[in-house]
Every structure is written in C-alpha cells, then in structure tokens.
Design an enzyme around this catalytic site. Structure first.
Site, PDB file in Angstrom:
ATOM      1  CE1 TYR A 104      -6.815  -0.985  -0.517  1.00  0.00           C
ATOM      2  CE2 TYR A 104      -7.522  -2.830  -1.748  1.00  0.00           C
ATOM      3  CZ  TYR A 104      -7.546  -2.149  -0.562  1.00  0.00           C
ATOM      4  OH  TYR A 104      -8.744  -2.068   0.057  1.00  0.00           O
ATOM      5  CD  GLU A 106      -7.853  -1.026   3.465  1.00  0.00           C
ATOM      6  OE1 GLU A 106      -7.624  -0.543   4.523  1.00  0.00           O
ATOM      7  OE2 GLU A 106      -8.548  -0.696   2.310  1.00  0.00           O
TER       8      GLU A 106
END
Ligand code: GDP
Ligand code: MN
Length: 431
Positions: free
Chosen positions: A153, A241
């Site tokens: 991530y 993101e």
C-alpha cells in the site's frame, strides 16, 4: 506509544480521505468547503500517472460490451483484467445486481470479456464503500493483467498534523488498509515530506525498504514514489493512493490501482483535470443545489432542514432527533444570501417526496432575516406549499422578518427558539 498515536492519526486521515460515500465525508467535503472534492475514475487517474512516468498496465476504456471485447483482443495480452469504473474502492470484493461477483475480473480468454462486461455495464456494483444500492457502472477498464507476487500500500496525502504532505505505506497492501492500521499498526509507515525540499532520495529509499522492496526493486520503487510525488504536486492533489502498489515475478514495480483526490481551490489552474469530471456519480439534488451556490445533503428522515452554516445544520439535525423526529435532508444557505436562492432552496426541499414538514432555522448574522422571510413567502405562494412549515429566525432584522411572515396570511408556524422549532416540526407530522 508514539507509533500507535501516529498510526491513529493515519487511520483518521485515511478515514477522512478514502470513502466518498460516508456521511462524515459529505459533511466535510460539501459542508465546510464551498465545493465538493473532485474525484476521478481509476482510468483517468492512470492517464495522469502515465504522463508522469508512473508504471501502470496497458489499458483501454469501454462503455459497451462490444468495445470491451474489441479492446481485449487488441491488447494481445497473456491475460486480461476487466475492471468496473466507479468512484469507490473495494470493487474486487463487490457484487453486481446482475448477480456477477466482483468488480475486477481476470481471464486468459479474451473472448469472454464481452460477456463479462455485459454483466457489469448498466448494472449497479455494491462494495464496502458504496451506498447499499450500489453505483451504476457506465465504463469498464480493459487492461493487460500482470502476475503479482506481492501487494503493498502506498499513498501521499495532505496531512494537517504534519502541516504538509505525508507518505503513508505498508508492506501489507491490496487489502483494506484501515484494517491493517487497526490490527497491525506497526506495519504502517509514515514519512512526512518537506514541501520546499520534496521527497529526498533517502526518504524514498527508506519508504521502498519499509514496503518490503528488495535489491533492484528497492530503487525502482523509490523512483516510482518520487514520480508519484511529482504528480501529486503537479495536479494539486490532496491524495494519491495506490493500493496495491505491486511487484511482478519479472521484477517490475507497478501501480495496479489508482485513486487521486484534488484540491478544489486549485481548479483555476487545473482546468484540464477538472474538465475530466463528469459529475455522473454525484447526487442530482446536490448538483442542482451547487448551481445556486447552496449546499444540500440528503438524509433518510422526513423533516427538511433549511439552515445557514454547517454547525447549525448539525445542531438542528441533533435536536430534531432528540425530539423523536428524523431529518430528511439539510440545505445550507451560507452567508450572502439572495431572495432567489431562498426560493430555489424551497423548490429543492419540496421536490423530495420524503419531506413531510419543513423546519427553517436561520441565525441572521451576515444573513438578513427579512430577505429570508421574503424568499419564504414568495416560495410558499408560488410553489403552493403543501407541508407544514415551522420557522425560527433570529438575529439581524428579525422584527421586520416576523412582520413579513405574520402579515403574509400564510399558514406558517413560528417558533421562539431552536428547541421549540424542533418540537413543533415533529408534532406537525404526528398530527
Ligand atoms: P479495488 O478492489 O477497488 O481496490 O480494485 P483493485 O484495482 O485494487 O483490484 C482488486 C484486486 O484485484 C487487487 O488487489 C489485485 O489483487 C487484483 N488485481 C487487479 N489487477 C490485477 C492484475 O493485473 N493481475 C493480478 N494478478 N491481480 C490483479
Ligand atoms: Mn485497490
């Protein structure tokens, strides 16, 4: 201790930025700033990434099944990934109302892409981040699938606590990052960026290392991180993101997913980016309200709230609740209000069939109560208001406002204070 506090802040920051459909987000985006935040679809974000030299898969976009099939063939890939385009995450684990499971599908046979797309396009996809009824899919992305050996991530976001951008990463990617932050906060790494200095080499490498990239992959990931930061600055993002930022068995670092949020205050210098916004997933009433410079939030109850200011809106909702009622929506007039806006606001509120009563709660500081009163009487007459109307006005020019309302001859119930107003509105429905 410090680590867990830091990660709590990360969780909070992520909560505030990841899911568009939560009420709190709505309060924050639509209430407290003058416009909602721009969100782009994954394919649009990936186009911007490509332009900044960020590694993404080859892809095409389709809005019909036959286009999707055509695109799948044209890719000439070993494997294809078909992805529903909606402004919410968790698509992989989502469910379509066509019965199809999953908004992300991998297949080695391009000839089935048409059938798959047929079960996506025109159907609603429900995920953890969408409303219960889901979001209708109008576009799919057809991309060259790649094998993924590891999912991490990575995000860059504007963080109030850091007074600037911060990189957030975890070697545990692909999954719900809030879950990771809650259960294994030690696996969330944070790296504040000095806005004047940018991402330093040692910072990019440290983050790449923390994400678990090893050997040549570490410098490749560091390079991707720096490119993502360049993009973040270039497009005035509030968040970039990538989940997952993955590695392939062939030794490539690839952004498999993309979500970018933008700073609406930068619209004037980001014309090309903002032109991509099709508003198709916005609530039509919110969009209509925004046209008149009004802010509207739909809720589940039956009492419409007509207020000025976000704080008063929330207080009004709470007091209605306290007296056993449920707000149907609230509409925030804002400051420099014109009579016509009051009229438009009433039109929006009364168009909602759920609304059984209207509660006006205005505190006239900058707002002149007489303008509100004139707007209300005009709207009542022209729209032939059918539901009870309870009005509480306070502040600037309130005496004049009260006179206008009482001399109008309209069936308007006045209230002395907010508590009284809420009680009367709730009672007007019970009758
Ligand atoms: P999200 O569920 O909305 O976040 O959509 P993603 O784009 O993140 O896709 C969900 C999951 O599908 C990812 O975490 C991957 O595990 C998987 N996935 C997506 N693209 C590919 C691909 O090209 N190859 C492989 N093997 N898996 C993929
Ligand atoms: Mn994802």
């Amino acid at each position: 201790m410090a680590a867990s506090m830091a990660s709590q802040a990360v969780v909070r920051a992520l909560r505030e930025t990841t899911s568009k459909h939560r009420l709190f987000d709505k309060f924050k985006c639509a209430r407290l700033s003058s416009r909602r935040w721009l969100n782009l679809q994954e394919y649009q974000s990936k186009k911007l990434m490509q332009e900044s030299g960020v590694t993404v898969q080859r892809f095409y976009v389709a809005d019909t099944a036959s286009q999707a099939l055509e695109a799948a063939k044209r890719l000439e890939a070993k494997e294809i990934v078909l992805k529903a385009q909606i402004l919410a995450g968790g698509r992989g684990k989502g469910l379509f109302d066509s019965g199809l499971k999953g908004g992300v599908h991998l297949t080695k046979d391009p000839s089935v892409v048409g059938e798959l797309a047929n079960k996506m396009l025109g159907f609603s996809l429900t995920t953890k981040q969408t409303p219960k009824e889901g979001v209708k899919v109008k576009t799919v992305m057809v991309a060259e699938a790649m094998d993924i050996s590891r999912e991490t991530y990575f995000a860059i976001l504007m963080d109030r606590a850091c007074n600037g951008p911060v990189m957030v990463g975890s070697p545990q990617g692909g999954v719900d990052i809030e879950e990771v932050a809650a259960t294994t906060p030690e696996l969330i790494f944070k790296e504040p960026i000095d806005i004047w200095e940018g991402v330093r080499d040692d910072q990019a490498l440290r983050m790449a290392g923390n994400l678990g990239f090893k050997g040549p992959l570490e410098s490749q990931a560091a390079d991707q991180i720096k490119r993502l930061y360049d993009l973040f600055l270039k497009v005035d993002a509030t968040q970039v993101e990538v989940n997952p930022l993955g590695e392939t068995p062939e030794g490539q670092v690839v952004c498999f997913d993309a979500k970018i949020n933008f700073d609406d205050n930068a619209e004037f210098r980001q014309k090309a980016v903002f032109a991509m916004d099709d508003m198709s997933e916005s609530d039509p009433t919110e969009t209509e309200a925004a046209k008149w410079d009004l802010k509207y939030i739909g809720l589940d109850g039956n009492i419409a709230c007509f207020v000025n200011g976000a704080g008063l809106a929330m207080a009004t909702c709470d007091i209605i609740d306290l007296h056993g009622g449920k707000p149907a929506n609230f509409l925030d007039l804002g400051g420099g209000v014109k009579e016509n806006q009051v009229y438009q606001a009433f039109k929006l509120l009364t168009a909602d069939p759920k609304v059984e009563a209207i509660l006006v709660n205005i505190f006239g500081g900058i707002v002149n109560c007489a303008i509100i009163a004139n707007g209300i009487t005009k709207a009542c007459r022209e729209l032939e208001l059918k539901v009870p109307l309870v009005v509480r006005l306070e502040g600037t020019n309130v005496q004049e406002a009260k006179r206008i309302l009482s001399e109008s001859g309209l069936p308007i119930t006045s209230a002395s204070d907010l508590d009284d107003a809420a009680k009367k509105a709730v009672a007007s429905i019970r009758k």
